[in-house]
Design a protein around this motif. Structure first.
Motif, mmCIF file in Angstrom:
data_model
loop_
_atom_site.group_PDB
_atom_site.id
_atom_site.type_symbol
_atom_site.label_atom_id
_atom_site.label_comp_id
_atom_site.label_asym_id
_atom_site.label_seq_id
_atom_site.Cartn_x
_atom_site.Cartn_y
_atom_site.Cartn_z
ATOM 1 N N HIS A 30 23.647 4.326 -38.257
ATOM 2 C CA HIS A 30 23.717 4.174 -36.949
ATOM 3 C C HIS A 30 24.533 5.807 -37.052
ATOM 4 C CE1 HIS A 30 23.330 0.218 -36.056
ATOM 5 N NE2 HIS A 30 23.772 -0.305 -37.268
ATOM 6 N N ALA A 31 24.624 6.194 -35.451
ATOM 7 C CA ALA A 31 25.018 7.332 -34.980
ATOM 8 C C ALA A 31 26.479 7.555 -35.528
ATOM 9 C CB ALA A 31 24.966 7.554 -33.628
ATOM 10 N N GLU A 32 26.726 8.847 -36.010
ATOM 11 C CA GLU A 32 27.963 9.207 -36.397
ATOM 12 C C GLU A 32 28.675 9.735 -35.359
ATOM 13 O OE1 GLU A 32 27.356 12.171 -39.491
ATOM 14 O OE2 GLU A 32 26.267 10.908 -40.908
ATOM 15 N N PRO A 33 30.219 9.591 -35.449
ATOM 16 C CA PRO A 33 31.016 10.107 -34.366
ATOM 17 C C PRO A 33 30.883 11.743 -34.345
ATOM 18 C CG PRO A 33 32.314 9.629 -36.396
ATOM 19 C CD PRO A 33 30.712 9.096 -36.316
ATOM 20 N N PRO A 34 31.454 12.254 -33.161
ATOM 21 C CA PRO A 34 31.363 13.861 -33.045
ATOM 22 C C PRO A 34 32.107 14.465 -34.221
ATOM 23 C CG PRO A 34 32.126 12.707 -31.344
ATOM 24 C CD PRO A 34 31.711 11.792 -31.879
ATOM 25 N N LEU A 35 31.745 15.719 -34.467
ATOM 26 C CA LEU A 35 32.746 16.497 -35.493
ATOM 27 C C LEU A 35 33.819 16.678 -34.991
ATOM 28 C CD1 LEU A 35 29.602 19.174 -36.264
ATOM 29 C CD2 LEU A 35 30.445 17.108 -37.695
ATOM 30 N N GLU A 36 34.905 16.735 -35.987
ATOM 31 C CA GLU A 36 36.381 16.942 -35.478
ATOM 32 C C GLU A 36 36.420 18.621 -35.592
ATOM 33 O OE1 GLU A 36 38.841 15.337 -38.404
ATOM 34 O OE2 GLU A 36 37.976 13.269 -37.819
ATOM 35 N N THR A 37 35.417 19.241 -36.290
ATOM 36 C CA THR A 37 35.758 20.743 -36.543
ATOM 37 C C THR A 37 34.241 21.487 -36.007
ATOM 38 O OG1 THR A 37 37.251 20.766 -38.240
ATOM 39 C CG2 THR A 37 36.105 22.694 -37.645
ATOM 40 N N THR A 38 34.549 22.006 -34.876
ATOM 41 C CA THR A 38 33.312 22.670 -34.247
ATOM 42 C C THR A 38 32.784 24.049 -34.572
ATOM 43 O OG1 THR A 38 34.162 23.121 -32.039
ATOM 44 C CG2 THR A 38 33.183 20.880 -32.581
ATOM 45 N N THR A 39 33.910 24.681 -35.400
ATOM 46 C CA THR A 39 33.749 26.011 -35.901
ATOM 47 C C THR A 39 33.602 26.251 -37.054
ATOM 48 O OG1 THR A 39 35.307 26.672 -33.942
ATOM 49 C CG2 THR A 39 34.956 28.280 -35.376
ATOM 50 N N VAL A 40 32.741 27.098 -37.628
ATOM 51 C CA VAL A 40 32.701 27.543 -39.181
ATOM 52 C C VAL A 40 32.002 29.043 -39.120
ATOM 53 C CG1 VAL A 40 30.006 26.927 -39.152
ATOM 54 C CG2 VAL A 40 31.319 26.848 -41.347
ATOM 55 N N ARG A 41 32.534 29.512 -40.288
ATOM 56 C CA ARG A 41 32.584 30.940 -40.446
ATOM 57 C C ARG A 41 31.668 31.057 -41.871
ATOM 58 N NH1 ARG A 41 37.459 34.836 -40.341
ATOM 59 N NH2 ARG A 41 37.414 33.974 -38.114
ATOM 60 N N LEU A 42 30.439 31.825 -41.622
ATOM 61 C CA LEU A 42 29.569 32.182 -42.629
ATOM 62 C C LEU A 42 29.770 33.751 -43.240
ATOM 63 C CD1 LEU A 42 26.257 30.913 -41.329
ATOM 64 C CD2 LEU A 42 27.622 29.530 -42.871
ATOM 65 N N GLU A 60 21.398 28.262 -37.968
ATOM 66 C CA GLU A 60 20.717 27.372 -37.090
ATOM 67 C C GLU A 60 20.516 26.086 -37.298
ATOM 68 O OE1 GLU A 60 19.200 28.137 -34.216
ATOM 69 O OE2 GLU A 60 19.953 30.322 -34.614
ATOM 70 N N LEU A 61 20.834 25.781 -38.491
ATOM 71 C CA LEU A 61 20.818 24.116 -39.050
ATOM 72 C C LEU A 61 22.297 23.672 -38.521
ATOM 73 C CD1 LEU A 61 18.938 24.178 -42.547
ATOM 74 C CD2 LEU A 61 18.335 23.159 -40.478
ATOM 75 N N MET A 62 23.064 24.435 -38.868
ATOM 76 C CA MET A 62 24.562 24.075 -38.436
ATOM 77 C C MET A 62 24.764 24.037 -37.000
ATOM 78 S SD MET A 62 27.123 26.012 -40.911
ATOM 79 C CE MET A 62 27.209 25.647 -42.728
ATOM 80 N N ARG A 63 24.098 24.543 -36.193
ATOM 81 C CA ARG A 63 24.167 24.641 -34.600
ATOM 82 C C ARG A 63 23.453 23.300 -34.325
ATOM 83 N NH1 ARG A 63 23.208 29.972 -35.046
ATOM 84 N NH2 ARG A 63 24.982 31.282 -34.530
ATOM 85 N N ALA A 64 22.333 23.058 -35.053
ATOM 86 C CA ALA A 64 21.509 21.713 -34.703
ATOM 87 C C ALA A 64 22.316 20.502 -35.061
ATOM 88 C CB ALA A 64 20.339 21.750 -35.502
ATOM 89 N N ASP A 65 23.078 20.801 -36.079
ATOM 90 C CA ASP A 65 24.106 19.487 -36.514
ATOM 91 C C ASP A 65 25.245 19.284 -35.683
ATOM 92 O OD1 ASP A 65 24.318 17.455 -38.532
ATOM 93 O OD2 ASP A 65 25.749 18.741 -39.598
ATOM 94 N N GLY A 66 25.722 20.389 -34.827
ATOM 95 C CA GLY A 66 26.668 19.935 -33.946
ATOM 96 C C GLY A 66 27.835 21.123 -34.001
ATOM 97 N N PHE A 67 27.771 22.097 -34.721
ATOM 98 C CA PHE A 67 28.664 23.230 -34.712
ATOM 99 C C PHE A 67 28.453 24.089 -33.650
ATOM 100 C CE2 PHE A 67 28.851 21.802 -39.145
ATOM 101 C CZ PHE A 67 30.311 21.900 -39.459
ATOM 102 N N THR A 68 29.323 24.374 -32.706
ATOM 103 C CA THR A 68 29.134 25.257 -31.715
ATOM 104 C C THR A 68 29.475 26.605 -31.828
ATOM 105 O OG1 THR A 68 31.557 24.711 -30.733
ATOM 106 C CG2 THR A 68 29.595 23.128 -29.974
#
Length: 70
Positions: A30-42, A60-68
């Motif tokens: 089933h669908a997962e809840p939205p991410l608690e953290t939407t920021t990540v630094r590479l 790009e994969l992280m943006r597709a996964d929900g990171f803004t």
């Protein structure tokens, strides 16, 4: 290389497929809840990398996964 398909193997696969359809899917699909953290630094390597394709693909994969903010 030739793969040999026997009647027994075919019927076993068909029976497993039918059983999976009757039983249904587990709760984990089933669908997962939205991410608690939407920021990540590479990390950035200055002068130490010749190919940046991996960093671009990961972003790009992280943006597709929900990171803004990547």
């Amino acid at each position: 290389m030739q793969i040999m398909q026997t009647r027994r193997r075919f019927l076993a696969g068909a029976a497993m497929t039918g059983a999976a359809g009757i039983v249904g899917f587990p709760e984990s699909l089933h669908a997962e809840p939205p991410l608690e953290t939407t920021t990540v630094r590479l990390p950035r390597w200055v002068g130490g990398s010749y190919c940046w394709a991996g960093a671009y693909i990961a972003g790009e994969l992280m943006r597709a996964d929900g990171f803004t903010d990547v």
